[in-house]
Write a protein that holds these residues in place. Structure first.
Motif, PDB file in Angstrom:
ATOM      1  N   SER A   1       1.538  -3.233   0.475  1.00 28.42           N
ATOM      2  CA  SER A   1       1.126  -3.768  -0.825  1.00 28.42           C
ATOM      3  C   SER A   1       1.868  -5.040  -1.239  1.00 28.42           C
ATOM      4  O   SER A   1       2.113  -5.283  -2.421  1.00 28.42           O
ATOM      5  CB  SER A   1       1.291  -2.705  -1.925  1.00 28.42           C
ATOM      6  N   TYR A   2       2.219  -5.881  -0.243  1.00 23.82           N
ATOM      7  CA  TYR A   2       2.809  -7.178  -0.555  1.00 23.82           C
ATOM      8  C   TYR A   2       1.742  -8.276  -0.552  1.00 23.82           C
ATOM      9  O   TYR A   2       1.963  -9.359  -1.081  1.00 23.82           O
ATOM     10  CB  TYR A   2       3.927  -7.527   0.425  1.00 23.82           C
ATOM     11  N   ILE A   3       0.616  -7.984   0.037  1.00 23.92           N
ATOM     12  CA  ILE A   3      -0.548  -8.866   0.007  1.00 23.92           C
ATOM     13  C   ILE A   3      -1.775  -7.986  -0.139  1.00 23.92           C
ATOM     14  O   ILE A   3      -1.801  -6.854   0.364  1.00 23.92           O
ATOM     15  CB  ILE A   3      -0.638  -9.732   1.289  1.00 23.92           C
ATOM     16  N   GLN A   4      -2.772  -8.480  -0.843  1.00 18.72           N
ATOM     17  CA  GLN A   4      -4.032  -7.745  -0.938  1.00 18.72           C
ATOM     18  C   GLN A   4      -5.195  -8.703  -0.701  1.00 18.72           C
ATOM     19  O   GLN A   4      -5.110  -9.902  -1.001  1.00 18.72           O
ATOM     20  CB  GLN A   4      -4.175  -7.065  -2.304  1.00 18.72           C
ATOM     21  N   ARG A   5      -6.256  -8.167  -0.134  1.00 16.55           N
ATOM     22  CA  ARG A   5      -7.440  -8.975   0.140  1.00 16.55           C
ATOM     23  C   ARG A   5      -8.380  -8.881  -1.045  1.00 16.55           C
ATOM     24  O   ARG A   5      -8.612  -7.791  -1.581  1.00 16.55           O
ATOM     25  CB  ARG A   5      -8.130  -8.495   1.409  1.00 16.55           C
ATOM     26  N   THR A   6      -8.929 -10.011  -1.442  1.00 10.42           N
ATOM     27  CA  THR A   6      -9.835 -10.041  -2.587  1.00 10.42           C
ATOM     28  C   THR A   6     -11.270  -9.804  -2.134  1.00 10.42           C
ATOM     29  O   THR A   6     -11.578  -9.822  -0.941  1.00 10.42           O
ATOM     30  CB  THR A   6      -9.749 -11.398  -3.314  1.00 10.42           C
ATOM     31  N   SER A   7     -12.153  -9.618  -3.108  1.00 21.34           N
ATOM     32  CA  SER A   7     -13.557  -9.375  -2.795  1.00 21.34           C
ATOM     33  C   SER A   7     -14.214 -10.582  -2.129  1.00 21.34           C
ATOM     34  O   SER A   7     -15.217 -10.447  -1.429  1.00 21.34           O
ATOM     35  CB  SER A   7     -14.319  -9.020  -4.080  1.00 21.34           C
ATOM     36  N   SER A   8     -13.613 -11.768  -2.321  1.00 18.41           N
ATOM     37  CA  SER A   8     -14.169 -12.980  -1.712  1.00 18.41           C
ATOM     38  C   SER A   8     -13.658 -13.196  -0.291  1.00 18.41           C
ATOM     39  O   SER A   8     -14.052 -14.163   0.371  1.00 18.41           O
ATOM     40  CB  SER A   8     -13.808 -14.193  -2.575  1.00 18.41           C
ATOM     41  N   GLY A   9     -12.780 -12.309   0.171  1.00 16.73           N
ATOM     42  CA  GLY A   9     -12.241 -12.440   1.519  1.00 16.73           C
ATOM     43  C   GLY A   9     -10.962 -13.252   1.600  1.00 16.73           C
ATOM     44  O   GLY A   9     -10.404 -13.434   2.688  1.00 16.73           O
ATOM     45  N   ASN A  10     -10.488 -13.739   0.446  1.00 17.17           N
ATOM     46  CA  ASN A  10      -9.216 -14.459   0.418  1.00 17.17           C
ATOM     47  C   ASN A  10      -8.059 -13.481   0.251  1.00 17.17           C
ATOM     48  O   ASN A  10      -8.272 -12.265   0.196  1.00 17.17           O
ATOM     49  CB  ASN A  10      -9.220 -15.483  -0.725  1.00 17.17           C
ATOM     50  N   TYR A  11      -6.872 -14.017   0.118  1.00 21.00           N
ATOM     51  CA  TYR A  11      -5.682 -13.177  -0.019  1.00 21.00           C
ATOM     52  C   TYR A  11      -4.886 -13.579  -1.253  1.00 21.00           C
ATOM     53  O   TYR A  11      -4.847 -14.743  -1.639  1.00 21.00           O
ATOM     54  CB  TYR A  11      -4.807 -13.291   1.227  1.00 21.00           C
ATOM     55  N   ARG A  12      -4.244 -12.582  -1.848  1.00 20.39           N
ATOM     56  CA  ARG A  12      -3.366 -12.821  -2.988  1.00 20.39           C
ATOM     57  C   ARG A  12      -2.162 -11.895  -2.871  1.00 20.39           C
ATOM     58  O   ARG A  12      -2.173 -10.931  -2.094  1.00 20.39           O
ATOM     59  CB  ARG A  12      -4.103 -12.591  -4.310  1.00 20.39           C
ATOM     60  N   LEU A  13      -1.115 -12.192  -3.630  1.00 23.48           N
ATOM     61  CA  LEU A  13       0.080 -11.358  -3.595  1.00 23.48           C
ATOM     62  C   LEU A  13      -0.229  -9.968  -4.147  1.00 23.48           C
ATOM     63  O   LEU A  13      -0.988  -9.820  -5.101  1.00 23.48           O
ATOM     64  CB  LEU A  13       1.206 -12.000  -4.405  1.00 23.48           C
ATOM     65  N   GLY A  14       0.404  -8.957  -3.550  1.00 25.71           N
ATOM     66  CA  GLY A  14       0.189  -7.583  -3.960  1.00 25.71           C
ATOM     67  C   GLY A  14       1.173  -7.110  -5.002  1.00 25.71           C
ATOM     68  O   GLY A  14       2.130  -7.802  -5.359  1.00 25.71           O
ATOM     69  N   LYS A  15       0.980  -5.888  -5.476  1.00 23.82           N
ATOM     70  CA  LYS A  15       1.755  -5.358  -6.596  1.00 23.82           C
ATOM     71  C   LYS A  15       3.236  -5.191  -6.273  1.00 23.82           C
ATOM     72  O   LYS A  15       4.085  -5.274  -7.171  1.00 23.82           O
ATOM     73  CB  LYS A  15       1.181  -4.008  -7.047  1.00 23.82           C
ATOM     74  N   ASN A  16       3.576  -4.959  -4.998  1.00 23.13           N
ATOM     75  CA  ASN A  16       4.987  -4.730  -4.683  1.00 23.13           C
ATOM     76  C   ASN A  16       5.827  -5.991  -4.786  1.00 23.13           C
ATOM     77  O   ASN A  16       7.048  -5.909  -4.934  1.00 23.13           O
ATOM     78  CB  ASN A  16       5.133  -4.104  -3.287  1.00 23.13           C
ATOM     79  N   VAL A  17       5.188  -7.151  -4.715  1.00 23.64           N
ATOM     80  CA  VAL A  17       5.929  -8.395  -4.945  1.00 23.64           C
ATOM     81  C   VAL A  17       6.393  -8.429  -6.395  1.00 23.64           C
ATOM     82  O   VAL A  17       7.542  -8.764  -6.693  1.00 23.64           O
ATOM     83  CB  VAL A  17       5.059  -9.630  -4.626  1.00 23.64           C
ATOM     84  N   PHE A  18       5.487  -8.055  -7.308  1.00 25.52           N
ATOM     85  CA  PHE A  18       5.825  -7.997  -8.728  1.00 25.52           C
ATOM     86  C   PHE A  18       6.922  -6.961  -8.976  1.00 25.52           C
ATOM     87  O   PHE A  18       7.867  -7.195  -9.734  1.00 25.52           O
ATOM     88  CB  PHE A  18       4.591  -7.652  -9.550  1.00 25.52           C
ATOM     89  N   GLN A  19       6.818  -5.810  -8.306  1.00 22.31           N
ATOM     90  CA  GLN A  19       7.815  -4.762  -8.516  1.00 22.31           C
ATOM     91  C   GLN A  19       9.199  -5.203  -8.054  1.00 22.31           C
ATOM     92  O   GLN A  19      10.207  -4.916  -8.704  1.00 22.31           O
ATOM     93  CB  GLN A  19       7.383  -3.489  -7.779  1.00 22.31           C
ATOM     94  N   LEU A  20       9.252  -5.919  -6.937  1.00 18.05           N
ATOM     95  CA  LEU A  20      10.543  -6.437  -6.475  1.00 18.05           C
ATOM     96  C   LEU A  20      11.119  -7.430  -7.470  1.00 18.05           C
ATOM     97  O   LEU A  20      12.329  -7.434  -7.739  1.00 18.05           O
ATOM     98  CB  LEU A  20      10.389  -7.101  -5.102  1.00 18.05           C
ATOM     99  N   GLY A  21      10.237  -8.286  -8.007  1.00 21.08           N
ATOM    100  CA  GLY A  21      10.689  -9.254  -8.998  1.00 21.08           C
ATOM    101  C   GLY A  21      11.228  -8.567 -10.239  1.00 21.08           C
ATOM    102  O   GLY A  21      12.247  -8.980 -10.803  1.00 21.08           O
ATOM    103  N   THR A  22      10.558  -7.505 -10.665  1.00 20.94           N
ATOM    104  CA  THR A  22      11.007  -6.751 -11.832  1.00 20.94           C
ATOM    105  C   THR A  22      12.351  -6.091 -11.571  1.00 20.94           C
ATOM    106  O   THR A  22      13.250  -6.109 -12.418  1.00 20.94           O
ATOM    107  CB  THR A  22       9.966  -5.679 -12.203  1.00 20.94           C
TER     108      THR A  22
END
Length: 237
Positions: A56-77
């Motif tokens: 969960s450090y990267i997730q694939r979007t419905s358009s087939g692209n990639y974005r950062l996943g929730k665990n990146v946010f959790q590490l930042g927190t």
């Protein structure tokens, strides 16, 4: 064994390089864009992204692209929570008390209320006193109005935001006057609010103006310290 360890390190470096391709303003990236930024083959990127997606450090979007996943946010927190911001804020409050001889405090928004995180009381026997951690309304008091001005878009709050401070005279407590300013990052996003408060009978207009100038200076100093520690305003609040 040495070769295996070297390969593992290289894999980690490549995976981190993929995460670092995401910059501010680039929420989603295509596979081609990641390949262009890293110089890696698409097959290599897909293999690494498969592991990053699994954790969960990267997730694939419905358009087939990639974005950062929730665990990146959790590490930042977790990183932000591990920093003791009291060591940054309290010396600022102590200096405000020294220069104004009144009580200084640092407030943040907590849901629909404001919370006094840190406070240094005036050395005078007659003074404005509150406990750290107390929750107060957002719609009364100097720090409440400052914090609310970055949340509510009413015309009155817009004016407070534009002028960069608020002075309250007996709003929450009829015997207390207070001056507050926001602590902002370079994008004018708010960390919290600094205030100086005292008894109306002695905290007159001239002293409030002196406090305001001190608050403006110290808010900039505190903002710089917070940013240098890698902190950023919590935009979800």
């Amino acid at each position: 064994m040495m070769t295996k360890n070297n390969n593992l390190v290289e894999s980690v470096q490549r995976a981190l390089s993929i995460l670092e391709t995401f910059k501010e303003g680039e929420v989603e990236l295509s596979l081609a864009s990641i390949a262009s930024k890293t110089g890696y083959y698409k097959s290599t990127i897909l293999r690494l992204i498969g592991t990053l997606e699994h954790f969960s450090y990267i997730q694939r979007t419905s358009s087939g692209n990639y974005r950062l996943g929730k665990n990146v946010f959790q590490l930042g927190t977790l990183y932000r929570n591990s920093l003791d911001i009291e060591q940054l804020v309290r010396p600022i409050l102590q200096e405000l008390v020294r220069t104004t001889n009144e009580t200084a405090a640092y407030y943040v928004r907590s849901g629909t209320k404001r919370q006094c995180l840190y406070r240094v009381n005036s050395p005078r026997s007659a003074r404005h006193h509150l406990e750290e951690g107390v929750l107060l309304p957002l719609d009364v008091g100097a720090t409440g109005h400052v914090l609310l001005s970055f949340l509510d878009k009413k015309e009155s709050n817009k004016k407070i935001k534009e002028q960069g401070f608020y002075i309250s005279l007996g709003e929450r407590d009829p015997d207390v006057a207070a001056v507050a300013v926001p602590v902002l990052d370079s994008d004018d996003q708010i960390f919290g609010a600094l205030s100086v408060s005292g008894l109306i009978s002695r905290f007159d207009a001239a002293k409030r103006e002196l406090a305001l100038q001190e608050l403006i200076s110290k808010s900039k100093e505190l903002a710089k310290l917070l940013v240098n520690e890698g902190l950023s305003p919590d935009l979800s609040l």
